[in-house]
Design an enzyme around this catalytic site. Sequence first.
Site, PDB file in Angstrom:
ATOM      1  N   GLY A  14      72.626 -11.004 -20.712  1.00  0.00           N
ATOM      2  CA  GLY A  14      74.176 -10.994 -21.306  1.00  0.00           C
ATOM      3  C   GLY A  14      73.505 -10.852 -22.761  1.00  0.00           C
ATOM      4  NE  ARG A  67      73.785   5.031  -7.690  1.00  0.00           N
ATOM      5  CZ  ARG A  67      72.938   4.329  -8.211  1.00  0.00           C
ATOM      6  NH1 ARG A  67      73.895   3.590  -8.944  1.00  0.00           N
ATOM      7  NH2 ARG A  67      71.475   4.329  -8.262  1.00  0.00           N
ATOM      8  CG  MET A  92      69.840  -3.176 -16.233  1.00  0.00           C
ATOM      9  SD  MET A  92      70.097  -1.615 -16.826  1.00  0.00           S
ATOM     10  CE  MET A  92      68.526  -0.743 -17.114  1.00  0.00           C
ATOM     11  CG  HIS A 111      70.649   4.609 -24.780  1.00  0.00           C
ATOM     12  ND1 HIS A 111      69.537   4.044 -23.723  1.00  0.00           N
ATOM     13  CD2 HIS A 111      69.560   4.932 -25.482  1.00  0.00           C
ATOM     14  CE1 HIS A 111      68.665   4.579 -23.368  1.00  0.00           C
ATOM     15  NE2 HIS A 111      68.463   5.523 -25.033  1.00  0.00           N
ATOM     16  CB  ALA A 175      70.103  -3.383 -34.839  1.00  0.00           C
TER      17      ALA A 175
END
Length: 216
Positions: A14, A67, A92, A111, A175
């Site tokens: 995290g 799922r 994930m 991402h 970043a």
Amino acid sequence: MARLRVAVLISGRGSNMKALLEAARDPAYPAEIGLVAANVPGAGGLALARAAGIATAELDHRQYSGRESFERALNSRLIEAGIEFVCLAGFMRLLTPYFVDAWAGRMLNIHPSLLPAFPGLDTHARALDAGVRFAGCTVHFVTGEMDVGPIVAQAAVPVLPGDDAATLGARVLAAEHRLYPGALALVASGRAKVVDGKVRIDGPTAVPLPAFNPTL
């Protein structure tokens, strides 16, 4: 003006969640973190969230029949917590249309590449193999197709001689920790909106977004 109530979904340590929590400590920040949820019991980020006084939820995806069953349980927890917006931060799990549709226009992901380059996994190794001069990260809205949603913000970092996937990944991660809070602030303030499939930002960028790190 009421602050946007956000849930952060994680699977591991995290670190981006921590960056969002730190930004949201400022009462002037336009979002508050109302819940941190993980699909992995004992995920490291849960302890960080609890230490910060944030409500947490652990939903082991392996305990559900599929799922969508897992996502329905997760969605119920989000609704119970009064969540208005979702940030994926190292979550994930591939999401089904059920969850993507439920949070359409209200869910961001970060991402570790300059999309549309290098979607998916192993981004840093693939960037190095391609011989790019800059790598980076992207905050985008989540859509049904992986890593192709409307882009809110990007940050680029240089690829240095001698880099491997670990050193480049560390530079990109630094970043990310600056980019995600800035991007969420633009969305939560209502200044970043999806128009005709692209993100339009109204007015000047109030939160600095890094282009690259010249000290590296």
